[in-house]
Motif scaffolding. Structure first.
Motif, PDB file in Angstrom:
ATOM      1  N   GLN A   1       0.824  -1.203   0.000  1.00  0.00           N
ATOM      2  CA  GLN A   1       0.000   0.000   0.000  1.00  0.00           C
ATOM      3  C   GLN A   1       0.864   1.261   0.000  1.00  0.00           C
ATOM      4  N   THR A   2       1.986   1.208   0.700  1.00  0.00           N
ATOM      5  CA  THR A   2       2.897   2.349   0.714  1.00  0.00           C
ATOM      6  C   THR A   2       3.493   2.583  -0.662  1.00  0.00           C
ATOM      7  N   VAL A   3       3.916   1.508  -1.316  1.00  0.00           N
ATOM      8  CA  VAL A   3       4.487   1.630  -2.659  1.00  0.00           C
ATOM      9  C   VAL A   3       3.455   2.192  -3.633  1.00  0.00           C
ATOM     10  N   LYS A   4       2.229   1.714  -3.537  1.00  0.00           N
ATOM     11  CA  LYS A   4       1.177   2.209  -4.425  1.00  0.00           C
ATOM     12  C   LYS A   4       0.874   3.678  -4.160  1.00  0.00           C
ATOM     13  N   GLY A   5       0.855   4.087  -2.901  1.00  0.00           N
ATOM     14  CA  GLY A   5       0.623   5.495  -2.579  1.00  0.00           C
ATOM     15  C   GLY A   5       1.712   6.395  -3.133  1.00  0.00           C
ATOM     16  N   VAL A   6       2.952   5.939  -3.048  1.00  0.00           N
ATOM     17  CA  VAL A   6       4.072   6.698  -3.601  1.00  0.00           C
ATOM     18  C   VAL A   6       3.951   6.811  -5.120  1.00  0.00           C
ATOM     19  N   ALA A   7       3.555   5.724  -5.777  1.00  0.00           N
ATOM     20  CA  ALA A   7       3.398   5.740  -7.232  1.00  0.00           C
ATOM     21  C   ALA A   7       2.315   6.716  -7.667  1.00  0.00           C
ATOM     22  N   GLU A   8       1.252   6.837  -6.891  1.00  0.00           N
ATOM     23  CA  GLU A   8       0.179   7.773  -7.232  1.00  0.00           C
ATOM     24  C   GLU A   8       0.585   9.218  -6.959  1.00  0.00           C
ATOM     25  N   ALA A   9       1.381   9.425  -5.920  1.00  0.00           N
ATOM     26  CA  ALA A   9       1.818  10.779  -5.589  1.00  0.00           C
ATOM     27  C   ALA A   9       2.904  11.273  -6.528  1.00  0.00           C
ATOM     28  N   ALA A  10       3.733  10.374  -7.035  1.00  0.00           N
ATOM     29  CA  ALA A  10       4.822  10.739  -7.943  1.00  0.00           C
ATOM     30  C   ALA A  10       4.760   9.840  -9.174  1.00  0.00           C
ATOM     31  N   PRO A  11       3.790  10.066 -10.065  1.00  0.00           N
ATOM     32  CA  PRO A  11       3.606   9.173 -11.218  1.00  0.00           C
ATOM     33  C   PRO A  11       4.740   9.287 -12.226  1.00  0.00           C
TER      34      PRO A  11
END
Length: 488
Positions: free
Chosen positions: A129-139
């Motif tokens: 979930q952390t990795v996915k959140g980072v990917a959405e914040a910094a696409p």
């Protein structure tokens, strides 16, 4: 799926030494690197720890199991059920701000954690979930890559484990897959590309809100998307030579890139009459961009990275303006008074100004881009408002990138002398082609239900010109005939 990951050995070893000497049982941070679609590899060259949040609490910690369950049976050996807690929102916010400070091709490509094996295995869902959140914040929008990396630095026993993390909507333990990881010399193989790009967009401001883009934020987002389409078709010169798709680049030094945008190659341009347009939005300036290329990548990748960096830089500046005005609605940059139809001034954030209701010209400078030396000849960037100094850059470098602030001011680059800005102008102050004026008159006469008589036609400028030309021609023939007769 990424086939391999290569980490910069000098940086990774120094990070490992720092973590070993520390007493922290857990740490989380961002992986900074470059994804090469041509080589199907990721080159990592820095690990940036996420700083403590606003309450001075660390972004990660170890959660110990319930003591009652642990002491339930002394004779029975209980597995270590400790787990990792991560402030996912704070890590994502860190990724969003760091991504603005990265130049062409360099991205936030994942997350790293310093944690033991048991806590890692018990925290798989939170890590994904952390990795996915980072990917959405910094696409990473300019490449087709639907994964990010999760790198574990394990201290019991000591080893590095790298995994691909799928960004699918349903996150499970199977979302993590092992990935080949090794250390090597990454930064020394990079080549530098630099581009100074000038642009100037002019968009109509339509009356009565007939456009779907009404607020300043929406209009500028639309303008940036239009320029992205222009750049997509642009050819490039590198060191004065036209770029070929798969041509390698073997020369050292800084390579100068020039983008050649095809003339009038914008299919979104539409014709409007004066009665539809109340003003013109002018949006332009100069952008400095850097990109870094691995020696095995084709030179066309550097052009792609430069184009993506230009659009990302424009978007970042607009986001900064919107963020600041949303936090402090009293800061309106001299254009914060929205004039409604009753001519009553109403204070509004800049991003929410409705342009077609403005009654006077207004302008707004964008933050300028400055560059600080980072790793092995590379640069990180930041954006400064007109009133800010490079001291802000120093603070951001230390806080967000965990790097030493540059002590020598001369090493900080400020190449953007022409400030990027938008400016609105009254339609009557802009030169309008006579073609539009003629059609406006014709449309007005049709709406009024009036036709043209033959006398009206004779009074039009076009008919007067034809009659005058005919009279001059007839007079010339008569003069010539008289001269010829006298000579005979």
């Amino acid at each position: 799926m990424v086939k391999g990951v290569v980490g910069e050995e000098t940086r990774f070893q120094s990070v490992e030494d720092r973590l070993t000497k520390s007493s922290s049982p857990a740490e989380v941070g961002l992986l900074i690197g470059k994804f090469s679609s041509a080589l199907d590899r990721v080159f990592l060259f820095d690990l940036i720890p996420t700083p403590p949040n606003d309450s001075a609490e660390p972004a990660s910690s170890i959660i110990q199991p319930d003591k009652k369950l642990a002491s339930k049976s002394k004779s029975q050996t209980q597995p270590d059920s400790s787990s990792l807690f991560i402030d996912k929102d704070w890590v994502s916010e860190h990724a969003r701000q760091v991504s603005r400070m990265l130049v062409g091709g360099i991205k936030v490509v994942g997350v790293y954690v310093w944690v033991n094996d048991n806590a890692f295995k018990n925290s798989t869902l939170m890590l994904c979930q952390t990795v996915k959140g980072v990917a959405e914040a910094a696409p990473v929008s300019d490449v087709n890559w639907d994964e990010r990396l999760l790198l574990q630095i394990c201290y019991g026993p000591r080893r590095w484990n790298c995994r691909n993390c799928s960004l699918s909507s349903n996150i499970t333990s199977s979302s993590l897959r092992p990935c080949d990881f090794k250390m090597g010399k990454v930064l020394s193989s990079f080549q530098t590309f630099r581009c100074m790009h000038n642009f100037n967009l002019r968009l109509p401001i339509l009356r009565d809100g007939s456009s779907k883009f009404q607020t300043l934020s929406d209009v500028l987002h639309h303008a940036i998307s239009l320029h992205a389409k222009e750049l997509a078709d642009a050819k490039a010169l590198i060191d004065g030579k036209l770029v070929l798709d798969n041509e390698p680049c073997s020369l050292d030094g800084v390579h100068e890139v020039e983008l050649l945008i095809p003339f009038l190659n914008n299919g979104s341009i539409e014709a409007y009459s004066q009665r539809d347009v109340s003003g013109i939005l002018s949006f332009g300036g100069a952008i400095c961009s850097f990109a870094y290329l691995n020696s095995k990548e084709p030179i066309s990748q550097a052009v792609t990275d430069i184009k993506g960096d230009i659009i990302t830089s424009l978007q970042s500046r607009l986001d900064i303006i919107c963020d600041e005005t949303d936090v402090d609605s009293g800061n309106h940059h001299d254009v914060g008074k929205q004039v409604n139809e009753d001519d009553v001034s109403v204070e509004k954030p800049v991003s929410q100004l409705v342009l077609h209701l403005l009654r006077k010209e207004c302008s707004l400078p964008f933050p300028r881009r400055v560059f600080a030396p980072w790793l092995a000849g590379t640069y990180a960037c930041d954006y400064l408002q007109p009133s800010e100094t490079v001291e802000v850059l120093k603070d951001h470098c230390m806080e967000l990138l965990s790097m030493k602030a540059p002590t020598d001011i001369s090493t900080i680059l400020e190449p953007e002398k022409e400030v990027i800005s938008f400016r609105t102008k009254s339609f009557w102050d802009v030169a309008v082609p006579s073609y539009s004026e003629i059609h406006l008159r014709e449309d007005k006469m049709k709406l009024d239900g009036r036709g043209e008589s033959s006398s009206d036609k004779l009074m039009k400028p076009g008919y007067i010109s034809v009659v005058a030309a005919g009279l001059i021609l007839l007079l010339s023939v008569l003069v010539g005939f008289v001269l010829f007769a006298r000579k005979g």
